[in-house]
Motif scaffolding. Sequence first.
Motif, PDB file in Angstrom:
ATOM      1  N   GLY A   9      -3.537 -15.364   1.443  1.00 46.98           N
ATOM      2  CA  GLY A   9      -4.788 -14.754   1.000  1.00 46.98           C
ATOM      3  C   GLY A   9      -5.054 -13.441   1.710  1.00 46.98           C
ATOM      4  N   VAL A  10      -4.785 -13.387   3.007  1.00 47.39           N
ATOM      5  CA  VAL A  10      -4.960 -12.149   3.767  1.00 47.39           C
ATOM      6  C   VAL A  10      -3.988 -11.091   3.252  1.00 47.39           C
ATOM      7  N   LEU A  11      -2.769 -11.479   2.991  1.00 42.03           N
ATOM      8  CA  LEU A  11      -1.776 -10.543   2.463  1.00 42.03           C
ATOM      9  C   LEU A  11      -2.192 -10.001   1.104  1.00 42.03           C
ATOM     10  N   VAL A  12      -2.683 -10.871   0.240  1.00 40.02           N
ATOM     11  CA  VAL A  12      -3.138 -10.436  -1.082  1.00 40.02           C
ATOM     12  C   VAL A  12      -4.310  -9.472  -0.954  1.00 40.02           C
ATOM     13  N   ALA A  13      -5.238  -9.751  -0.030  1.00 34.79           N
ATOM     14  CA  ALA A  13      -6.390  -8.870   0.163  1.00 34.79           C
ATOM     15  C   ALA A  13      -5.948  -7.492   0.660  1.00 34.79           C
ATOM     16  N   ILE A  14      -5.002  -7.440   1.573  1.00 29.09           N
ATOM     17  CA  ILE A  14      -4.517  -6.161   2.091  1.00 29.09           C
ATOM     18  C   ILE A  14      -3.794  -5.378   1.000  1.00 29.09           C
ATOM     19  N   VAL A  15      -2.967  -6.055   0.215  1.00 20.17           N
ATOM     20  CA  VAL A  15      -2.250  -5.383  -0.872  1.00 20.17           C
ATOM     21  C   VAL A  15      -3.237  -4.854  -1.903  1.00 20.17           C
ATOM     22  N   ALA A  16      -4.262  -5.645  -2.243  1.00 20.61           N
ATOM     23  CA  ALA A  16      -5.267  -5.189  -3.201  1.00 20.61           C
ATOM     24  C   ALA A  16      -6.020  -3.977  -2.668  1.00 20.61           C
ATOM     25  N   LEU A  17      -6.337  -3.989  -1.379  1.00 22.97           N
ATOM     26  CA  LEU A  17      -7.021  -2.848  -0.774  1.00 22.97           C
ATOM     27  C   LEU A  17      -6.170  -1.590  -0.867  1.00 22.97           C
ATOM     28  N   PHE A  18      -4.896  -1.699  -0.529  1.00 21.48           N
ATOM     29  CA  PHE A  18      -4.020  -0.539  -0.614  1.00 21.48           C
ATOM     30  C   PHE A  18      -3.821  -0.095  -2.063  1.00 21.48           C
TER      31      PHE A  18
END
Length: 65
Positions: A9-18
């Motif tokens: 979930g943290v990885l998905v959030a970071i990718v979405a932010l970028f």
Amino acid sequence: MAVCRVSFGVLVAIVALFAVVLPLAHAQSPVSAPSPSPTSDGTTIDQGVAYVLMLVALVLTYLIH
């Protein structure tokens, strides 16, 4: 198993932010006046490094607890 879901979930959030921020950072208006070349006194780079280190510390703390 919960740690895998949280880290995913943290990885998905970071990718979405970028995915949102990077296209906005590179967008250019078609009729922009030329601007002077940017100069850096090092504070911007230091602040960027500090933000990245704080994000890493936050993620590690979240994963440890």
